[in-house]
Design a protein around this motif. Structure first.
Motif, mmCIF file in Angstrom:
data_model
loop_
_atom_site.group_PDB
_atom_site.id
_atom_site.type_symbol
_atom_site.label_atom_id
_atom_site.label_comp_id
_atom_site.label_asym_id
_atom_site.label_seq_id
_atom_site.Cartn_x
_atom_site.Cartn_y
_atom_site.Cartn_z
ATOM 1 N N THR A 63 0.813 -1.217 0.000
ATOM 2 C CA THR A 63 0.000 0.000 0.000
ATOM 3 C C THR A 63 0.846 1.267 0.000
ATOM 4 O O THR A 63 0.326 2.346 0.277
ATOM 5 C CB THR A 63 -0.921 0.002 1.242
ATOM 6 N N ALA A 64 2.122 1.151 -0.306
ATOM 7 C CA ALA A 64 2.997 2.307 -0.175
ATOM 8 C C ALA A 64 2.691 3.396 -1.193
ATOM 9 O O ALA A 64 2.723 4.583 -0.870
ATOM 10 C CB ALA A 64 4.450 1.857 -0.324
ATOM 11 N N ASP A 65 2.405 3.038 -2.443
ATOM 12 C CA ASP A 65 2.257 4.017 -3.516
ATOM 13 C C ASP A 65 0.812 4.210 -3.958
ATOM 14 O O ASP A 65 0.571 4.748 -5.040
ATOM 15 C CB ASP A 65 3.103 3.595 -4.725
ATOM 16 N N LEU A 66 -0.159 3.768 -3.161
ATOM 17 C CA LEU A 66 -1.556 3.871 -3.567
ATOM 18 C C LEU A 66 -2.126 5.216 -3.151
ATOM 19 O O LEU A 66 -1.896 5.693 -2.033
ATOM 20 C CB LEU A 66 -2.379 2.746 -2.927
ATOM 21 N N ALA B 277 -8.185 3.789 -4.528
ATOM 22 C CA ALA B 277 -7.454 2.574 -4.173
ATOM 23 C C ALA B 277 -6.776 2.720 -2.819
ATOM 24 O O ALA B 277 -6.774 1.789 -1.999
ATOM 25 C CB ALA B 277 -6.420 2.259 -5.258
ATOM 26 N N GLY B 278 -6.196 3.897 -2.562
ATOM 27 C CA GLY B 278 -5.581 4.120 -1.268
ATOM 28 C C GLY B 278 -6.596 4.132 -0.144
ATOM 29 O O GLY B 278 -6.310 3.660 0.965
ATOM 30 N N THR B 279 -7.788 4.670 -0.407
ATOM 31 C CA THR B 279 -8.841 4.677 0.612
ATOM 32 C C THR B 279 -9.280 3.266 0.956
ATOM 33 O O THR B 279 -9.445 2.913 2.133
ATOM 34 C CB THR B 279 -10.034 5.500 0.121
ATOM 35 N N LEU B 280 -9.487 2.435 -0.079
ATOM 36 C CA LEU B 280 -9.876 1.043 0.166
ATOM 37 C C LEU B 280 -8.783 0.286 0.910
ATOM 38 O O LEU B 280 -9.074 -0.512 1.799
ATOM 39 C CB LEU B 280 -10.188 0.353 -1.162
ATOM 40 N N ALA B 281 -7.533 0.551 0.537
ATOM 41 C CA ALA B 281 -6.428 -0.118 1.217
ATOM 42 C C ALA B 281 -6.346 0.291 2.681
ATOM 43 O O ALA B 281 -5.951 -0.509 3.540
ATOM 44 C CB ALA B 281 -5.117 0.203 0.501
ATOM 45 N N ALA B 282 -6.702 1.537 2.985
ATOM 46 C CA ALA B 282 -6.681 1.992 4.380
ATOM 47 C C ALA B 282 -7.866 1.468 5.178
ATOM 48 O O ALA B 282 -7.768 1.281 6.403
ATOM 49 C CB ALA B 282 -6.657 3.521 4.418
ATOM 50 N N LEU B 283 -8.990 1.225 4.510
ATOM 51 C CA LEU B 283 -10.190 0.773 5.215
ATOM 52 C C LEU B 283 -10.218 -0.735 5.422
ATOM 53 O O LEU B 283 -10.888 -1.213 6.340
ATOM 54 C CB LEU B 283 -11.442 1.196 4.437
ATOM 55 N N ALA B 284 -9.545 -1.494 4.591
ATOM 56 C CA ALA B 284 -9.622 -2.951 4.674
ATOM 57 C C ALA B 284 -9.111 -3.509 5.998
ATOM 58 O O ALA B 284 -9.790 -4.341 6.618
ATOM 59 C CB ALA B 284 -8.881 -3.574 3.489
#
Length: 267
Positions: free
Chosen positions: A136-139, A143-150
């Motif tokens: 999740t480093a470069d999202l 996509a970054g929001t979903l990666a943070a919420l998962a």
């Protein structure tokens, strides 16, 4: 005046073809109770299952599917999605609940995975992620929001929602003490798998699924001790689950609709 009727008539023959005593019925209480459809409960469980599938899908898309699916939290969340979907269908169609051994194991594994994350993994150094440090480093953007919420969905929101469903919307199932020992079979096999997984792979950041299983850093005695402590804690948690199930009240009747309907009076 008529003569009083005697209580016992002597020498009265037994009527042929009839039983003189009633045989005990083998039908469960649920077989004679009116069926109840619970559409609101079914909708809640459907949303819970969809959220679980969505969180797992995001984690799989962000990292290696094989590595992500190897984590206990992912496996328990997938089990929660399947069991919750089946429970939603049974609540919608007024069918009998799923067996206590299955629902209890699912809840135990989900709660245990959440406690493991918050106690041993949330503050690990370097930061622990199921997708790897570069997942999740470069999202950015959605996509970054979903990666943070998962991750918070997997480790916090879904376990809390599953516990609320069990406490408030599920019928007490009279779990037995024998279930506690049976529920340990899968976690024991999983711990053995992860220990072997770490020993067979070459040295590197992806060698161990969990930081506390790094034998090069902590040693075999520490890793085996932590693994044994986790199994003992899981067994105690199973006993608490069984005790609460035996003492908790019945569920809330949200949106309950019986299968029998009274017709309006005629005339």
């Amino acid at each position: 005046m008529t003569a009083p009727i005697p209580r016992d008539i002597p020498d009265l023959p037994v009527i042929p073809g009839r039983r003189t005593n009633l045989m005990p019925s083998s039908a469960p209480a649920g077989a004679v109770a009116p069926p109840v459809r619970r559409p609101l409960v079914a909708a809640y469980r459907l949303l819970l299952a969809l959220a679980a599938l969505a969180a797992v899908t995001v984690e799989i898309l962000l990292g290696s599917p094989t590595r992500v699916l190897s984590h206990f939290a992912i496996q328990s969340t997938l089990l929660l999605a399947v069991v919750t979907l089946a429970s939603a269908r049974r609540a919608r169609t007024a069918r009998r609940p799923l067996p206590a051994a299955l629902t209890g194991a699912t809840l135990l594994y989900v709660v245990a995975a959440a406690l493991l994350h918050h106690v041993l993994l949330a503050d690990a150094t370097p930061a622990y992620t199921m997708t790897g440090p570069a997942g999740t480093a470069d999202l950015t953007g959605p996509a970054g929001t979903l990666a943070a919420l998962a991750p918070p969905t997997l480790h916090t929101a879904l376990p809390i929602a599953a516990v609320l469903d069990w406490l408030l919307l599920s019928q007490p199932t009279r779990m037995r003490l024998a279930h506690a020992a049976a529920w340990l079979l899968y976690p024991t096999a999983y711990l053995a798998f992860t220990l072997a997984h770490g020993q067979l792979l070459p040295a590197g950041p992806a060698r161990h699924l969990y930081p506390f299983q790094d034998t090069d850093q902590h040693g075999y005695q520490y890793v085996l001790g932590v693994s044994l402590l986790l199994l003992v804690t899981l067994y105690c948690l199973a006993l608490v689950l069984i005790a609460v199930d035996r003492t908790r009240p019945g569920p809330l009747r949200l949106g309950a609709k019986t299968g029998f309907r009274l017709q309006p009076p005629v005339g």
